[in-house]
Design a protein around this motif. Structure first.
Motif, PDB file in Angstrom:
ATOM      1  N   HIS A 278      32.426  45.127  50.233  1.00  0.00           N
ATOM      2  CA  HIS A 278      32.651  46.479  50.756  1.00  0.00           C
ATOM      3  C   HIS A 278      32.929  47.449  49.611  1.00  0.00           C
ATOM      4  O   HIS A 278      34.074  47.817  49.354  1.00  0.00           O
ATOM      5  CB  HIS A 278      33.820  46.475  51.745  1.00  0.00           C
ATOM      6  CG  HIS A 278      33.682  45.417  52.795  1.00  0.00           C
ATOM      7  ND1 HIS A 278      32.602  45.348  53.642  1.00  0.00           N
ATOM      8  CD2 HIS A 278      34.476  44.368  53.114  1.00  0.00           C
ATOM      9  CE1 HIS A 278      32.744  44.315  54.454  1.00  0.00           C
ATOM     10  NE2 HIS A 278      33.870  43.701  54.143  1.00  0.00           N
ATOM     11  N   PRO A 279      31.898  47.856  48.906  1.00  0.00           N
ATOM     12  CA  PRO A 279      32.087  48.704  47.717  1.00  0.00           C
ATOM     13  C   PRO A 279      32.686  50.074  48.019  1.00  0.00           C
ATOM     14  O   PRO A 279      33.150  50.741  47.108  1.00  0.00           O
ATOM     15  CB  PRO A 279      30.676  48.825  47.142  1.00  0.00           C
ATOM     16  CG  PRO A 279      29.763  48.494  48.268  1.00  0.00           C
ATOM     17  CD  PRO A 279      30.480  47.503  49.116  1.00  0.00           C
ATOM     18  N   GLU A 280      32.709  50.475  49.297  1.00  0.00           N
ATOM     19  CA  GLU A 280      33.281  51.777  49.632  1.00  0.00           C
ATOM     20  C   GLU A 280      34.804  51.736  49.711  1.00  0.00           C
ATOM     21  O   GLU A 280      35.465  52.782  49.744  1.00  0.00           O
ATOM     22  CB  GLU A 280      32.729  52.248  50.984  1.00  0.00           C
ATOM     23  CG  GLU A 280      33.370  51.623  52.216  1.00  0.00           C
ATOM     24  CD  GLU A 280      33.008  50.158  52.455  1.00  0.00           C
ATOM     25  OE1 GLU A 280      33.592  49.533  53.357  1.00  0.00           O
ATOM     26  OE2 GLU A 280      32.132  49.645  51.725  1.00  0.00           O
ATOM     27  N   SER A 281      35.395  50.552  49.710  1.00  0.00           N
ATOM     28  CA  SER A 281      36.833  50.431  49.898  1.00  0.00           C
ATOM     29  C   SER A 281      37.597  50.650  48.603  1.00  0.00           C
ATOM     30  O   SER A 281      37.068  50.522  47.506  1.00  0.00           O
ATOM     31  CB  SER A 281      37.161  49.048  50.463  1.00  0.00           C
ATOM     32  OG  SER A 281      36.751  48.054  49.562  1.00  0.00           O
ATOM     33  N   ARG A 282      38.879  50.981  48.748  1.00  0.00           N
ATOM     34  CA  ARG A 282      39.806  51.069  47.622  1.00  0.00           C
ATOM     35  C   ARG A 282      40.674  49.812  47.676  1.00  0.00           C
ATOM     36  O   ARG A 282      41.362  49.573  48.669  1.00  0.00           O
ATOM     37  CB  ARG A 282      40.676  52.320  47.724  1.00  0.00           C
ATOM     38  CG  ARG A 282      39.905  53.628  47.668  1.00  0.00           C
ATOM     39  CD  ARG A 282      40.875  54.813  47.614  1.00  0.00           C
ATOM     40  NE  ARG A 282      41.643  54.904  48.847  1.00  0.00           N
ATOM     41  CZ  ARG A 282      41.309  55.677  49.879  1.00  0.00           C
ATOM     42  NH1 ARG A 282      40.206  56.410  49.818  1.00  0.00           N
ATOM     43  NH2 ARG A 282      42.061  55.716  50.959  1.00  0.00           N
ATOM     44  N   VAL A 283      40.659  49.021  46.625  1.00  0.00           N
ATOM     45  CA  VAL A 283      41.340  47.725  46.643  1.00  0.00           C
ATOM     46  C   VAL A 283      42.442  47.707  45.586  1.00  0.00           C
ATOM     47  O   VAL A 283      42.219  48.099  44.433  1.00  0.00           O
ATOM     48  CB  VAL A 283      40.352  46.566  46.399  1.00  0.00           C
ATOM     49  CG1 VAL A 283      41.083  45.224  46.451  1.00  0.00           C
ATOM     50  CG2 VAL A 283      39.228  46.597  47.441  1.00  0.00           C
ATOM     51  N   ILE A 284      43.619  47.248  45.991  1.00  0.00           N
ATOM     52  CA  ILE A 284      44.745  47.026  45.092  1.00  0.00           C
ATOM     53  C   ILE A 284      45.080  45.539  45.142  1.00  0.00           C
ATOM     54  O   ILE A 284      45.275  44.981  46.218  1.00  0.00           O
ATOM     55  CB  ILE A 284      45.978  47.845  45.504  1.00  0.00           C
ATOM     56  CG1 ILE A 284      45.670  49.339  45.506  1.00  0.00           C
ATOM     57  CG2 ILE A 284      47.156  47.545  44.575  1.00  0.00           C
ATOM     58  CD1 ILE A 284      46.766  50.185  46.130  1.00  0.00           C
ATOM     59  N   ALA A 285      45.119  44.891  43.990  1.00  0.00           N
ATOM     60  CA  ALA A 285      45.526  43.491  43.896  1.00  0.00           C
ATOM     61  C   ALA A 285      46.834  43.441  43.127  1.00  0.00           C
ATOM     62  O   ALA A 285      46.951  44.016  42.046  1.00  0.00           O
ATOM     63  CB  ALA A 285      44.455  42.666  43.182  1.00  0.00           C
ATOM     64  N   THR A 286      47.817  42.762  43.677  1.00  0.00           N
ATOM     65  CA  THR A 286      49.128  42.744  43.028  1.00  0.00           C
ATOM     66  C   THR A 286      49.750  41.356  43.113  1.00  0.00           C
ATOM     67  O   THR A 286      49.560  40.635  44.091  1.00  0.00           O
ATOM     68  CB  THR A 286      50.063  43.793  43.673  1.00  0.00           C
ATOM     69  OG1 THR A 286      51.322  43.810  43.000  1.00  0.00           O
ATOM     70  CG2 THR A 286      50.293  43.519  45.143  1.00  0.00           C
ATOM     71  N   ASP A 287      50.470  40.980  42.064  1.00  0.00           N
ATOM     72  CA  ASP A 287      51.120  39.674  42.034  1.00  0.00           C
ATOM     73  C   ASP A 287      52.344  39.774  41.140  1.00  0.00           C
ATOM     74  O   ASP A 287      52.387  40.583  40.211  1.00  0.00           O
ATOM     75  CB  ASP A 287      50.163  38.606  41.501  1.00  0.00           C
ATOM     76  CG  ASP A 287      50.570  37.198  41.922  1.00  0.00           C
ATOM     77  OD1 ASP A 287      49.854  36.602  42.751  1.00  0.00           O
ATOM     78  OD2 ASP A 287      51.603  36.694  41.437  1.00  0.00           O
ATOM     79  N   ARG A 288      53.333  38.932  41.399  1.00  0.00           N
ATOM     80  CA  ARG A 288      54.538  38.961  40.565  1.00  0.00           C
ATOM     81  C   ARG A 288      54.386  38.114  39.308  1.00  0.00           C
ATOM     82  O   ARG A 288      55.228  38.160  38.416  1.00  0.00           O
ATOM     83  CB  ARG A 288      55.760  38.516  41.356  1.00  0.00           C
ATOM     84  CG  ARG A 288      55.781  37.059  41.767  1.00  0.00           C
ATOM     85  CD  ARG A 288      57.082  36.749  42.479  1.00  0.00           C
ATOM     86  NE  ARG A 288      57.264  35.317  42.706  1.00  0.00           N
ATOM     87  CZ  ARG A 288      58.456  34.732  42.788  1.00  0.00           C
ATOM     88  NH1 ARG A 288      59.561  35.436  42.637  1.00  0.00           N
ATOM     89  NH2 ARG A 288      58.551  33.439  43.010  1.00  0.00           N
ATOM     90  N   SER A 289      53.313  37.321  39.207  1.00  0.00           N
ATOM     91  CA  SER A 289      53.077  36.461  38.049  1.00  0.00           C
ATOM     92  C   SER A 289      52.212  37.164  37.020  1.00  0.00           C
ATOM     93  O   SER A 289      51.106  37.626  37.335  1.00  0.00           O
ATOM     94  CB  SER A 289      52.388  35.163  38.487  1.00  0.00           C
ATOM     95  OG  SER A 289      51.809  34.498  37.385  1.00  0.00           O
ATOM     96  N   ALA A 290      52.695  37.230  35.786  1.00  0.00           N
ATOM     97  CA  ALA A 290      51.914  37.848  34.712  1.00  0.00           C
ATOM     98  C   ALA A 290      50.633  37.055  34.452  1.00  0.00           C
ATOM     99  O   ALA A 290      49.577  37.626  34.155  1.00  0.00           O
ATOM    100  CB  ALA A 290      52.746  37.933  33.437  1.00  0.00           C
ATOM    101  N   ALA A 291      50.695  35.719  34.560  1.00  0.00           N
ATOM    102  CA  ALA A 291      49.507  34.894  34.371  1.00  0.00           C
ATOM    103  C   ALA A 291      48.475  35.183  35.451  1.00  0.00           C
ATOM    104  O   ALA A 291      47.267  35.250  35.186  1.00  0.00           O
ATOM    105  CB  ALA A 291      49.875  33.416  34.377  1.00  0.00           C
TER     106      ALA A 291
END
Length: 400
Positions: A278-291
């Motif tokens: 879905h290239p029209e979407s705005r995606v945020i990926a988040t994690d508490r691990s730096a790795a």
């Protein structure tokens, strides 16, 4: 005067009567470091979960200690505990040369994953002083011969010491010559999706089973990624229409492109799959691990979606504005370190409820034995089962 370990807190991580901010391994590592008389500027600490090692050393008068913590929660806990105890004299770093350059003593809380230990050992042998000594410690019940073998790939001498207080130290010295390229990150392809993983990322470059089940339930399985992915997902029977964002259970389609959050993204498989489909979407990926964050950023580049996916190192999406997201994708952990504890999942359910707009949807995959449906209903809103396998359940919750 003894260091006040009992005043340390795990906050903002989960706090409970059976969860402490320090253990016997921390005390053994601190005692060993103080007995060696190494200058603080030549000491690096890795894996100090809530600051017990770093702050005990600075409290003892060692200045210039460098520390690397993988988890955002650990970094915030260290800062909070330092402020509470009015301590300074340390600096935080990523797992890179600035952490280890010139270090003659490295103190390590042994990680659970052998791949993470292998990456750390290579980094120490690669960047620290030629005469560096790595003192690694862990709880005896979690230690294995395989950890010694992993250290032995980077150090010529590895010696396990006698256990004390149910913890044990392993001393590695005489670093071996390192290969031209570090062993991590590693890359693997999965039917149209490329995953990149550092040693500390959950499941490595594999596509874990829970993520596979969620991708299939959403019509985002790897075989449909690419130019025709959106059409395929829309026309697949019995699949939720995530291209229309929320409203699948009775709401309205937003007028603008949907904002989708991969909460606890790991290597970024869900975020990358969604962005590809879905290239029209705005995606945020988040994690508490730096790795995990470093892995997810590399995964986005490998899949050509780094211009459409923002990856952040954060604790339970705390830096995302409330009521912003249309869709949240979640494959929550059920471990805190080496302890089985559902508190981490609960915090992510609460985070999803905060960042979803009313009517927004949370798609969750979890081990069926955990029975999270009632909790999801309580914390987020009406929840229904989308798919169930012998091991995993996928649910959809609508934010009330």
């Amino acid at each position: 005067m003894d260091f006040p370990y009992s005043r340390l807190r795990r906050w903002p991580d989960v706090e409970a009567d059976n969860l402490q901010a320090y253990d016997a391994t921390d005390l053994l590592l601190v005692d060993r470091a103080l007995s060696l008389g190494v200058d603080g500027r030549e000491i690096a600490v890795i894996g100090d979960e809530y600051g017990a090692i770093t702050l005990a050393l600075t409290d003892a008068g060692l200045d210039g200690v460098r520390v690397h913590q993988d988890l955002a929660t650990g970094r915030r806990a260290l800062a909070r505990n330092a402020a509470e105890l009015d301590l300074a004299g340390f600096s935080s770093h990523e797992l890179e040369s600035s952490l280890l350059a010139g270090a003659r003593l490295v103190l390590l809380q042994l990680p659970k994953a052998l791949a993470e230990l292998e990456e750390v050992a290579d980094a120490v042998a690669r960047w620290a002083a030629p005469d560096v000594v790595l003192v690694a410690g862990g709880r005896v019940k979690h230690m294995t011969i395989a950890q010694n073998e992993a250290l032995g790939r980077s150090f010529a001498e590895v010696r396990a010491e006698r256990a004390e207080r149910k913890s044990r130290l392993v001393v590695a010295s005489a670093p071996r010559p390192v290969p031209a390229e570090p062993p991590f990150p590693v890359t693997a392809r999965h039917d149209g999706l490329t995953l990149v993983a550092h040693g500390g990322a959950f499941a490595g470059a594999k596509l874990d089973i829970g993520t596979r089940v969620l991708l299939d339930a959403l019509g985002l399985d790897r075989s449909r990624l690419g130019a025709n992915a959106t059409e395929s997902a829309e026309n697949t029977p019995n699949r939720p229409d995530v291209t229309r964002s929320s409203g699948v259970m009775g709401g309205e389609r937003p007028s603008s492109a949907p904002t989708v959050v991969d909460l606890g993204c790991g290597t970024g498989a869900l975020a990358a799959s969604y962005a590809l489909a879905h290239p029209e979407s705005r995606v945020i990926a988040t994690d508490r691990s730096a790795a995990a964050v470093a892995s997810a950023r590399a995964t986005m580049v490998a899949n050509g979606v780094d211009d459409r996916v923002v990856v952040t190192h954060d604790d339970a999406g705390s830096e995302i504005d409330g009521a912003r997201a249309d869709v949240v994708l979640l494959n929550p952990p059920f471990h805190l370190g080496s302890s089985v504890h559902t508190g981490a999942a609960t915090r992510l359910f609460e985070a999803a409820a905060r960042i979803l707009r009313p009517g927004g949807e949370l798609f969750t995959v979890y081990n069926s034995s955990l029975g999270y449906r009632a909790e999801l209903t309580r914390l987020v809103g009406a929840t229904e089962q989308l798919e169930r396998t012998p091991k995993f359940t996928v649910t959809r919750s609508v934010r009330r």
